[in-house]
Design an enzyme around this catalytic site. Structure first.
Site, PDB file in Angstrom:
ATOM      1  CD  GLU A   1      -2.722  -1.521   2.325  1.00 33.03           C
ATOM      2  OE1 GLU A   1      -3.744  -2.229   2.231  1.00 33.03           O
ATOM      3  OE2 GLU A   1      -2.281  -1.099   3.415  1.00 33.03           O
TER       4      GLU A   1
ATOM      5  CG  ASP B   1      -3.505  -4.235   8.242  1.00 39.46           C
ATOM      6  OD1 ASP B   1      -2.698  -3.459   7.714  1.00 39.46           O
ATOM      7  OD2 ASP B   1      -4.582  -4.568   7.720  1.00 39.46           O
TER       8      ASP B   1
ATOM      9  CG  HIS C   1       0.117  -0.441   7.685  1.00 40.76           C
ATOM     10  ND1 HIS C   1       0.186   0.267   6.499  1.00 40.76           N
ATOM     11  CD2 HIS C   1      -0.900  -1.321   7.530  1.00 40.76           C
ATOM     12  CE1 HIS C   1      -0.745  -0.170   5.668  1.00 40.76           C
ATOM     13  NE2 HIS C   1      -1.408  -1.139   6.280  1.00 40.76           N
TER      14      HIS C   1
END
Length: 582
Positions: free
Chosen positions: A333, A357, A520
């Protein structure tokens, strides 16, 4: 090998001749040789090569010799400076004046000559000149003839050198942003001022269409692709397809070919590939000199094309179809801030890093309510869409049979095979990834020491680091399955318990989760919080929360001038001295 960063050793000495200096020459140079031998034996570069030390040609008794040493260090590509001395020397005349080079002084604790006096004088000079330096001084008095390095000195010396080498290695390298902002994630808003001013890095950018161009125009090593695809088919077993309409074999075959090619292409974008020049693609062969990268993926790519999970997981691991190799650092990401922590962890340990995550806090009551099992403590579910390094399964073992993540130079083919066997690759969940692909899935072994860390950007303050040391934990498999099935079961899972102090952000596990600054984190094998603290102080990044023992905190000596509350002094010192390259 000659272009690798070296550590420079500066033996400083009392400049008074006609007896004083002559009596100290051998002892001073022996200190330098002992330090060099110790460092070279205990430190490696991220490519696995042993670190080389460079000692000044002569002892340094004044500014002329200091200047000659500085010139030698420039020629030899020295990036970290360690001064050693057993005696009084002339402070401002002998110190290292390079404003960007991490620096420390080891003052010998002996009674014959006042090494501690020089150390204090030199630290005062560094503070007054605005050149923060680390002070290394052994607790116990040594005899003048003693060439050993006490254990407490060893700890500080290696911690300083390890962090300093990380600083020097980053400098001049690139963060490669592949795509842009993923789903509004703040960390993927790449901040060039942060990279340039704090890390000494540059920013490179390519659109994700560059991957598509190379796919369509076949700009990759075709022979290597066949080898890589065969390896993937033999070693990457498919997992359960959770989709309401399972993928057919033809679609899966096509996706495997695409994700393997994506893996090669992103590696080539980062590092370059001379094979491409042989194919007539000279520009593409150069790469972007990237030590870390990020791939946007969601959603502009993954709504249409196979996701980056295989690509990221394999590149972040310490092995692939070429065998054991240095892991890369590729942030999913395009979370550049998490990418930075992947880089920090890799530079400090040589290990693959696990991108996660910070998904869910599970209390004891909640676990018992949904599974009937009551754990000993609450814990955090760390899970991401499959970009975590396969080393994170914990299938490698140390000499006592404990699960570990090894520096890649210690990995064996057996270790790699076990990590591959512990991982399956379910077809991607099309509710998340409409373009298909595969996500890695494994369960991290319990009982492994981990450090969870993350940099966040705060408006008006700048970058701030968070650190939480702890360990992975095992759950009964039926309990794991109940909890895991409540989220996306196609992704890798680590059940993590931070070490608690009973105070502040570490009052309990819930408080750690509640104080975490982003969605994160990175987890690095081992308790490396002290190394991260030292590295952050070199870069002038304050630390907002950590559970490192007080005795392990090692920052520049001048930090103590900013008050005696360790956290507050860190903020004030970082603000005062500003970013390292600003």
């Amino acid at each position: 090998m000659s272009n690798l960063i070296k550590i420079g050793i500066r033996p400083t000495i009392d400049g008074r001749r006609m007896g004083v200096r002559e009596s100290l020459e051998e002892q001073t140079m022996n200190m330098a040789k002992s330090a060099a031998a110790f460092i070279e034996e205990n430190l490696r570069h991220i490519n696995g090569a042993r670190v080389e030390c460079v000692i000044a040609d002569t002892t340094i008794g004044g500014v002329a010799e200091a200047a000659r040493c500085a010139e030698k260090f420039k020629r030899e590509n020295v990036g970290v400076s360690l001064t050693v001395t057993p005696c009084w020397c002339y402070g401002t005349e002998t110190i290292d004046m390079d404003p960007h080079m991490p620096k420390a002084i080891w003052g010998f604790n002996g009674t014959e000559r006042p090494g501690a006096v020089y150390l204090a004088a030199a630290m005062a000079a560094h503070s007054q000149l605005g050149l923060p330096a680390f002070s290394i001084y052994g607790e116990e008095v040594q005899d003048a003839s003693d060439t050993s390095i006490p254990a407490d000195v060893q700890d500080k010396m290696i911690r300083f050198c390890r962090a300093g080498l990380a600083v020097a290695t980053m400098r001049g390298k690139s963060y490669l942003s592949i795509g842009s902002v993923s789903m509004g994630i703040a960390g993927s808003i790449v901040n060039p001022a942060f990279f340039q001013e704090y890390l000494g890095m540059r920013n490179e950018y390519v659109d994700m269409s560059e991957i598509k161009r190379r796919l369509d125009r076949e700009i990759y090593d075709h022979e290597e692709f066949e080898i890589a695809l065969t390896w993937a088919k033999e070693n990457c077993r498919e997992g359960k397809d959770y989709n309401k309409q399972p993928m057919d074999d033809a679609r899966k075959q096509q996706d495997w070919e695409t994700v393997v090619k994506m893996t090669m292409i992103v590696r080539d974008l980062m590092q370059g590939n001379p094979k491409l020049a042989e194919m007539g693609f000279g520009e593409e062969a150069l790469g972007h000199n990237a030590i870390v990268s990020g791939f946007q993926g969601q959603r502009h790519w993954t709504d249409h094309l196979p996701n980056g999970d295989f690509m990221e997981a394999i590149l972040n691991s310490s092995f692939d179809w070429t065998g054991i190799r240095e892991p890369l650092a590729v942030a999913t990401e395009n979370d550049s801030l998490n990418g930075v922590n992947m880089l920090f962890g890799k530079l400090l340990t040589g290990q693959s890093q696990i991108f996660c995550d910070v998904r869910t806090y599970w209390s004891q009551d909640s676990v018992e309510r949904v599974s009937g099992f009551r754990p000993d403590s609450g814990f955090i579910h760390l899970v991401n869409s499959g970009s975590a390094a396969l080393d994170g399964a914990g299938e490698a073992r140390d000499g006592e049979g404990n699960p570990v993540i090894k520096p890649f130079w210690d990995m064996t083919a057996e270790d790699a095979n076990k990590c591959l066997e512990a991982t399956c690759w379910p077809p991607a969940d099309v509710e998340y990834f409409r373009g298909g692909g595969f996500s890695s899935n494994f369960l991290t072994k319990g009982g492994m020491p981990f450090t969870m860390h993350r940099v966040n950007m705060i408006k008006g303050l700048g970058p701030v680091l968070q650190i939480a040391e702890g360990h992975s934990m095992d759950l009964p498999m039926n309990v794991h399955e109940v909890l895991n099935e409540r989220t996306n079961p196609t992704w890798p899972t680590t059940w993590f318990v931070p070490r608690l102090t009973g105070e502040g952000a570490f009052k309990d596990v819930y408080s750690v989760m509640a104080n975490w600054g982003a969605n994160h984190c990175v987890i690095t094998y081992g308790h490396v919080g002290a190394d991260l603290l030292t590295l952050a102080s070199m870069l002038r990044i304050p630390v907002a929360m950590h559970n490192v023992e007080d005795g392990k905190v090692f920052r520049p000596h001048t930090w103590s001038a900013f008050g005696q509350d360790a956290e507050g002094q860190d903020y004030r010192a970082c603000q005062n001295f500003s970013a390292l390259y600003k």
